[in-house]
Design a protein around this motif. Structure first.
Motif, short mmCIF file in Angstrom:
data_model
loop_
_atom_site.label_atom_id
_atom_site.label_comp_id
_atom_site.label_asym_id
_atom_site.label_seq_id
_atom_site.Cartn_x
_atom_site.Cartn_y
_atom_site.Cartn_z
N PHE A 249 0.83 -1.20 0.00
CA PHE A 249 0.00 0.00 0.00
C PHE A 249 0.87 1.27 0.00
CE2 PHE A 249 -2.75 3.14 2.17
CZ PHE A 249 -3.82 3.12 1.30
N MET A 266 2.41 10.76 8.32
CA MET A 266 1.84 11.00 9.65
C MET A 266 1.70 9.71 10.47
SD MET A 266 -2.08 11.88 8.77
CE MET A 266 -3.23 10.69 8.10
N ILE A 326 -10.20 10.44 10.65
CA ILE A 326 -9.33 10.44 9.46
C ILE A 326 -10.19 10.70 8.21
CG2 ILE A 326 -9.28 7.98 8.79
CD1 ILE A 326 -6.18 8.34 8.71
N GLU A 330 -8.81 14.13 7.15
CA GLU A 330 -7.57 13.85 6.40
C GLU A 330 -7.86 13.37 4.97
OE1 GLU A 330 -4.59 14.68 7.36
OE2 GLU A 330 -4.92 15.04 9.49
N CYS A 331 -8.82 12.45 4.82
CA CYS A 331 -9.02 11.84 3.50
C CYS A 331 -9.49 12.86 2.46
CB CYS A 331 -10.01 10.67 3.58
SG CYS A 331 -9.44 9.37 4.68
N CYS A 334 -6.04 14.55 1.32
CA CYS A 334 -4.90 13.66 1.11
C CYS A 334 -4.59 13.53 -0.38
CB CYS A 334 -5.27 12.30 1.71
SG CYS A 334 -4.07 11.02 1.38
N TYR A 336 -3.03 11.01 -1.77
CA TYR A 336 -2.95 9.61 -2.21
C TYR A 336 -4.30 9.24 -2.85
CZ TYR A 336 -1.63 4.63 -1.95
OH TYR A 336 -1.31 3.33 -2.24
N CYS A 339 -5.81 5.61 -2.89
CA CYS A 339 -6.36 4.97 -1.69
C CYS A 339 -7.89 4.91 -1.79
CB CYS A 339 -5.95 5.79 -0.46
SG CYS A 339 -6.80 5.26 1.03
N PHE A 341 -10.11 5.12 0.34
CA PHE A 341 -10.80 6.04 1.25
C PHE A 341 -10.71 7.50 0.80
CE2 PHE A 341 -9.88 2.46 4.08
CZ PHE A 341 -11.16 2.23 4.56
N ASN A 342 -9.89 7.77 -0.22
CA ASN A 342 -9.67 9.17 -0.60
C ASN A 342 -10.98 9.85 -1.00
OD1 ASN A 342 -8.85 11.52 -2.36
ND2 ASN A 342 -6.91 10.85 -1.49
S1 SF4 Z 1 -7.03 8.87 1.74
FE1 SF4 Z 1 -6.16 6.93 2.46
S2 SF4 Z 1 -3.96 7.35 2.71
FE2 SF4 Z 1 -5.02 9.32 2.64
S3 SF4 Z 1 -5.47 9.86 4.78
FE3 SF4 Z 1 -7.29 8.78 3.99
S4 SF4 Z 1 -6.95 6.64 4.54
FE4 SF4 Z 1 -4.97 7.67 4.72
#
Ligand code: SF4
Ligand code: SF4
Length: 357
Positions: A249, A266, A326, A330-331, A334, A336, A339, A341-342
């Motif tokens: 991952f 993080m 998160i 965060e998602c 983010c 990424y 991912c 979850f983004n």
């Molecule tokens: S999108 Fe994925 S990698 Fe980014 S903070 Fe959320 S769970 Fe973590």
């Protein structure tokens, strides 16, 4: 970023989701306090609830909230992330709090925090959980809400002076803050995305603190009955995060360093890097392996947790808070994009240049 130079837009109103999330979070320390008191007497639980309600609906409401812009701007009933639908029984008082008001708020809050301590000190586990629950509540508010909050009079407010001045100058006092750099307004949703280009040490500290509350409850439940299984659990956790997740991952994540020997994100800042970076989205097989590893780590301690109802509660609530926080904070920022979850919307990713793996 979490950038000092690119501030997040101010939050001019709170959604039902904000209220649900923050009231759920706020209820956790009260629940822990109530469990400790209820072992002795339900009557004292009622007194505890009375003290908390008196603080929130009278003391804080009169001496702190009346100076808050969310209170001042709402009509009839208050609309903010904690209270909603409570009638504005006190008149709004724009401007700073007087020393008397500050003293009253502090004096009103103390009994609410200290009341359950008499019962909590009889059970170090509950006392620890109580302190951690309040610490997490304030840390999370400070990280994610105080930097965008319109309550400029609150001592915890961290909105940069320039943003505050700009807001105060703006005529209609709504979404008029200039967005700059890679900060993008997510069209239609009213949601704003300010990409987090790198993680700082304080991000690592916060997220590892949250992760430790999960691992500690699980480790304690297992360790109470078997040291051998505790070692097996620790090995599984290390193997998952250090090898499996890193290989399948993390190597695809834009935060994974292309050079150097250590990770800088993080979650895993400072951990040794065992694999080379692969700047393309992870395939389905890779995601399946990572998910399987996660499921094993999450369900491994369950047989022991079922024997310890309080630790099971702490474990479940910590996982829920971890995922909710998160996902909320965060998602949506983010980079990424590979991912699952983004939450950065497709049009914003495109504008960003689709650089994220
Ligand atoms: S999108 Fe994925 S990698 Fe980014 S903070 Fe959320 S769970 Fe973590
Ligand atoms: S500045 Fe932070 S603590 Fe103060 S009212 Fe706003 S969100 Fe709450």
């Amino acid at each position: 970023m979490s950038s000092p130079c690119i501030p997040l837009p101010l939050k001019t109103e709170h959604s039902a989701r904000d209220r649900l999330y923050w009231n759920f979070f706020n209820m956790i320390p009260f629940l822990i306090g109530s469990i400790a008191i209820a072992r002795d007497s339900l009557k004292w639980v009622a007194v505890y609830i009375g003290i908390a309600l008196f603080f929130f609906l009278i003391i804080e409401f009169r001496f702190a909230c009346t100076h808050c812009l969310y209170y001042i701007r709402s009509k009839g009933c208050v609309k903010c992330m904690m209270l909603s639908g409570v009638p504005k029984i006190f008149k709004a008082r724009p401007g700073p709090h007087s020393p008397f008001e500050k003293a009253m708020t502090a004096l009103g809050a103390l009994p609410m925090f200290l009341f359950p301590v008499y019962w909590l000190i009889r059970d170090p586990l509950l006392l620890g959980a109580y302190i951690v629950a309040w610490a997490l509540f304030f840390l999370t508010a400070r990280r994610y809400e105080c930097i965008r909050c319109l309550n400029f009079e609150c001592p915890m407010n961290r909105v940069p002076a320039g943003v505050k001045d700009e807001f105060e100058k703006s005529d209609d006092r709504s979404e008029k803050i200039e967005l700059s750099g890679k900060e993008l307004l997510v069209s239609g949703s009213g949601r704003c995305s300010s990409f987090k280009m790198e993680h700082k040490f304080k991000d690592f500290l916060y997220w590892n603190f949250v992760t430790l509350t999960i691992l500690f409850s699980a480790g304690l439940a297992i360790g109470i009955s078997s040291t051998g299984w505790l070692l097996a659990y620790i090995f599984t956790v290390f193997f998952h995060f250090n090898v499996l997740e890193q290989r399948f991952f993390c190597t695809h994540c834009p935060y994974f360093p292309t050079e150097g020997k250590k990770l800088g994100c993080m979650m895993n800042r400072g951990w040794p890097k065992h694999f080379r970076s692969r700047p393309c989205p992870p395939g389905k097989f890779y995601l399946a392996i990572t998910s399987l590893g996660f499921l094993i780590v999450i369900f491994f301690p369950l047989p022991w947790l079922l024997e310890e109802p309080f630790l099971l509660g702490t474990y479940s609530v910590s996982i829920l808070l971890f995922l909710l926080t998160i996902w909320r904070y965060e998602c949506s920022r983010c980079i990424y994009f590979g991912c699952p979850f983004n939450r950065v919307p497709a049009e914003v990713r495109k504008e960003f240049g689709n650089n994220g793996s």
